[in-house]
Design a protein around this motif. Structure first.
Motif, short mmCIF file in Angstrom:
data_model
loop_
_atom_site.label_atom_id
_atom_site.label_comp_id
_atom_site.label_asym_id
_atom_site.label_seq_id
_atom_site.Cartn_x
_atom_site.Cartn_y
_atom_site.Cartn_z
N ASN A 95 -6.72 -6.20 5.21
CA ASN A 95 -7.39 -4.90 5.06
C ASN A 95 -6.41 -3.92 4.40
N ALA A 96 -6.68 -3.54 3.17
CA ALA A 96 -5.78 -2.65 2.43
C ALA A 96 -6.17 -1.20 2.66
N VAL A 97 -5.19 -0.38 3.06
CA VAL A 97 -5.39 1.06 3.25
C VAL A 97 -4.48 1.78 2.27
N SER A 98 -5.06 2.25 1.19
CA SER A 98 -4.28 2.89 0.13
C SER A 98 -4.11 4.37 0.43
N GLU A 147 -5.97 7.79 9.28
CA GLU A 147 -6.77 8.14 10.44
C GLU A 147 -7.26 6.86 11.12
N VAL A 148 -7.76 6.99 12.33
CA VAL A 148 -8.20 5.83 13.11
C VAL A 148 -9.24 5.02 12.33
N GLU A 149 -10.15 5.71 11.66
CA GLU A 149 -11.24 5.03 10.95
C GLU A 149 -10.72 4.08 9.87
N ASP A 150 -9.55 4.37 9.30
CA ASP A 150 -9.00 3.52 8.23
C ASP A 150 -8.54 2.16 8.75
N LEU A 151 -8.26 2.07 10.05
CA LEU A 151 -7.56 0.91 10.60
C LEU A 151 -8.50 -0.23 11.01
N LEU A 163 -5.30 3.39 20.50
CA LEU A 163 -5.90 2.12 20.11
C LEU A 163 -5.62 1.01 21.11
N SER A 164 -4.81 1.30 22.13
CA SER A 164 -4.44 0.33 23.18
C SER A 164 -3.84 -0.94 22.60
N PRO A 165 -2.76 -0.83 21.84
CA PRO A 165 -2.14 -2.03 21.27
C PRO A 165 -1.44 -2.86 22.34
N THR A 209 -3.67 -5.31 8.54
CA THR A 209 -3.99 -4.06 7.85
C THR A 209 -2.69 -3.53 7.25
N GLY A 210 -2.64 -3.51 5.93
CA GLY A 210 -1.44 -3.05 5.23
C GLY A 210 -1.63 -1.66 4.67
N ILE A 211 -0.71 -0.76 5.00
CA ILE A 211 -0.80 0.63 4.56
C ILE A 211 0.25 0.90 3.49
N GLY A 212 -0.15 1.54 2.42
CA GLY A 212 0.77 1.89 1.34
C GLY A 212 0.07 2.79 0.34
N ASP A 213 0.85 3.58 -0.41
CA ASP A 213 0.23 4.53 -1.34
C ASP A 213 0.07 3.96 -2.74
N ASP A 214 0.35 2.67 -2.92
CA ASP A 214 0.22 2.03 -4.24
C ASP A 214 -0.88 0.98 -4.15
#
Length: 592
Positions: A399-402, A409-413, A453-455, A369-374
């Motif tokens: 899984n892209a989270v823009s 939030e948790v739901e995005d992950l 999330l218990s990583p 899951t990659g998070i970024g604003d672009d």
């Protein structure tokens, strides 16, 4: 002989007394500064200048800045190059007081060839203008890449030099040049005529359909009707180094600063307004924005980042140590999910995917899951990693989270049962505001969310620097010490005359230095903390240390054999520290 009126004489005397009071009370202090200048002790003079700015001692600050300009150089010793950026940060900070020093540095429209040459030199020795114009042009070019009819409104056209490179870039489009119309705003009608002729001649040379709409007004006076916005044209608006000239609510009830933005945002519907605002604000925050090294949009800029990664082991150290911790924690897992809170170009995961592919028991199924604003960058990273995984026969999904990390939030992950979860915080947590900036305290909120999330493993890589809540003067001195070590380490790997060195330092490091010095509050993004403070935050969130294995340490030590012996690694309390000479620069650890 005429004598001054008593009240005038008294006023003159007050001014003189005030000016004299701004000098150090202790003559020895002034003597120390003079001696430091004479022997070229740049650190001491920078510190004295910062102290004067901190105490709002304008007379002393002006004097120190005047001396410093003769001592710094972007092509000199490491401390001279760093000093050039820190000096500009001090100038930007001082401008927040409305001091005359900033006004005297303003490059108004040249009225002669001689003065134009001075402006040219200023533009060459200070990177802010090129950074601002290039970043603004890059945003416009990206937004307009598929458009056939383009209208650009420049709220301070100046000499129009910003648009030369953009017109040439549009002329080179494989699909053919678009029709371009530029509306140039300025209060000098004769200059607008000159700019019009210059750009028309350039466009004709490159066979670009072009028109110029001159608006001879100040930006405060501009109304929608002046801008001649037409249907069917893709509209871009440029605020390069000009919005700070508009008075806001603290100056005028009209608040032209917000009025112009509302006019553009609500009534003109500009494309990517946020990306086009490359302005120099009184707080210094927009200098930082114009200098931000976002994901490269061109091969040239990407090459600067690549050079920095190659000549400095800081990034490889961080990524390799984090990957080592993840690989160790996941060595027996069949389904792995990695959440990267700042995916960047995704280059960190290339080596890890290859390592998992070589497992004797077979490659696991990997989901990142990659998070970024672009959003467009996330698409590029997704394709790159999918292609790599396919090459090495690794089952893979992305899984892209823009979003920005603060918004996640948790739901995005999309965390799923049966997957071993790893979370990566490499060089990013210091960007999240904490309790000293916002009641929301995103820094601790994100940590608590991740813990829920218990990583199986969480990796942390951060610069070992204390600039978060420190008052300005200690923060300035800490920045000076930290980046001096970094610039000196670059000097060893890249010779003084290496053409890439200045590009690397200006594009990849200057923005951080300026932000730390020139910005305050929410506008100060670079907020580093020492590992001791990070340990407290992780512990309070419920995490326990996950000591890095000796194999990770051995791998890092082997890496450093390719670099100068000035680098050193220290292993302490389950964490790794990378330093240059006697200064620790980066720390890496893991948690569970």
């Amino acid at each position: 002989m005429l004598q001054p009126l008593p009240e005038i004489a008294e006023s003159i005397n007050d001014v003189i007394c005030h000016e004299l009071s701004m000098w150090p009370e202790d003559a020895n202090d002034l003597l120390l500064i003079v001696e430091a200048i004479s022997r070229g002790d740049l650190k001491l003079v920078l510190a004295a200048c910062a102290k004067a700015v901190f105490e709002n001692n304008l007379l002393m600050a002006r004097w120190c800045m005047g001396e410093l300009r003769g001592m710094v150089s972007i092509s000199g010793e490491p401390i001279q190059r760093l000093g050039a950026y820190m000096l500009e940060g001090l100038v930007a900070r001082l401008s927040a007081t409305g001091s005359s020093i900033y006004k005297s540095l303003q490059s108004r429209e040249p009225e002669s060839y001689e003065f134009l040459s001075y402006v040219y030199v200023l533009h060459e020795v200070c990177p802010y203008f090129k950074f601002g114009y290039m970043s603004a042009n890059g945003a416009i070019a990206e937004a307009m890449k598929d458009e056939e009819r383009i209208h650009i409104i420049d709220f301070q056209i100046g000499q129009g030099s910003q648009w030369i490179a953009l017109i040439q870039a549009f002329a080179a489009r494989p699909c053919g040049a678009p029709s371009i119309r530029i509306t140039g705003i300025g209060d000098d009608g004769s200059n607008l005529v000159t700019v019009k002729k210059r750009l028309e001649k350039l466009a004709e040379k490159f066979h670009v359909p072009f028109k110029f709409n001159a608006v001879s007004r100040t930006s405060c006076e501009v109304e929608v009707e002046d801008l001649d916005v037409r249907k069917g044209e893709a509209l871009g608006v440029n605020f390069a180094y000009m919005l700070h000239h508009l008075p806001d609510e603290s100056v005028s009830m009209e608040n032209h600063r917000d009025r112009v933005l509302r006019m553009v945002k609500k009534r003109l519907g500009a494309y990517m307004l946020e990306g086009l605002v490359a302005r120099l604000s009184a707080t210094g925050s927009s200098i930082y924005k114009s200098l931000q090294s976002r994901e490269p949009e061109s091969y040239e800029f990407l090459s600067y980042v690549y050079v920095l990664h190659e000549v400095c082991p800081y990034f490889k150290f961080g990524y390799m140590s984090a990957n080592g911790a993840i690989a160790e924690a996941m060595k027996d897992e069949e389904r792995i999910h990695i959440i990267d809170f700042q995916i960047g170009q995704g280059s960190q995961w290339i080596a890890l995917i290859q390592a998992f592919a070589a497992r004797p028991c077979g490659a696991p199924s990997i989901r990142i899951t990659g998070i970024g604003d672009d959003g467009s960058n996330l698409v590029t990273v997704k394709k790159r990693l999918e292609k790599l995984a396919e090459k090495f026969h690794v089952p893979f999904k992305f899984n892209a989270v823009s979003r920005t990390s603060c918004e996640v939030e948790v739901e995005d992950l999309d965390v799923r049962k049966g997957e071993a979860l790893g979370v990566n915080f490499a060089y990013m947590l210091h960007h999240l505001p904490d309790e000293s900036v916002s009641m929301e305290n995103h820094r601790d909120r994100v940590l608590r969310m991740v813990k829920s999330l218990s990583p199986k493993v969480v990796t942390l890589v951060e610069q070992e620097c204390n600039t978060n809540t420190s008052p300005f003067l200690p923060r300035f001195l800490e920045t000076l010490s930290y980046y001096t070590a970094m610039f000196e380490s670059i000097d060893v790997m890249l010779p003084r005359n290496h053409k890439e060195r200045i590009n690397v330092e200006q594009h990849c490091l200057a923005r951080d230095v300026v932000n730390i010095i020139a910005c305050e509050g929410a506008e100060r993004i670079e907020r580093h903390e020492l590992l001791g403070k990070w340990k407290s935050r992780f512990s309070m969130a419920g995490f326990e240390p996950y000591p890095l294995s000796s194999l990770v340490s051995a791998t890092i030590r082997a890496l450093l054999k390719d670099y100068s012996n000035g680098y050193g690694v220290e292993e302490r309390d389950g964490a790794l520290y990378l330093g240059w000479m006697n200064r620790i620069l980066v720390s890496s650890c893991a948690w569970k």
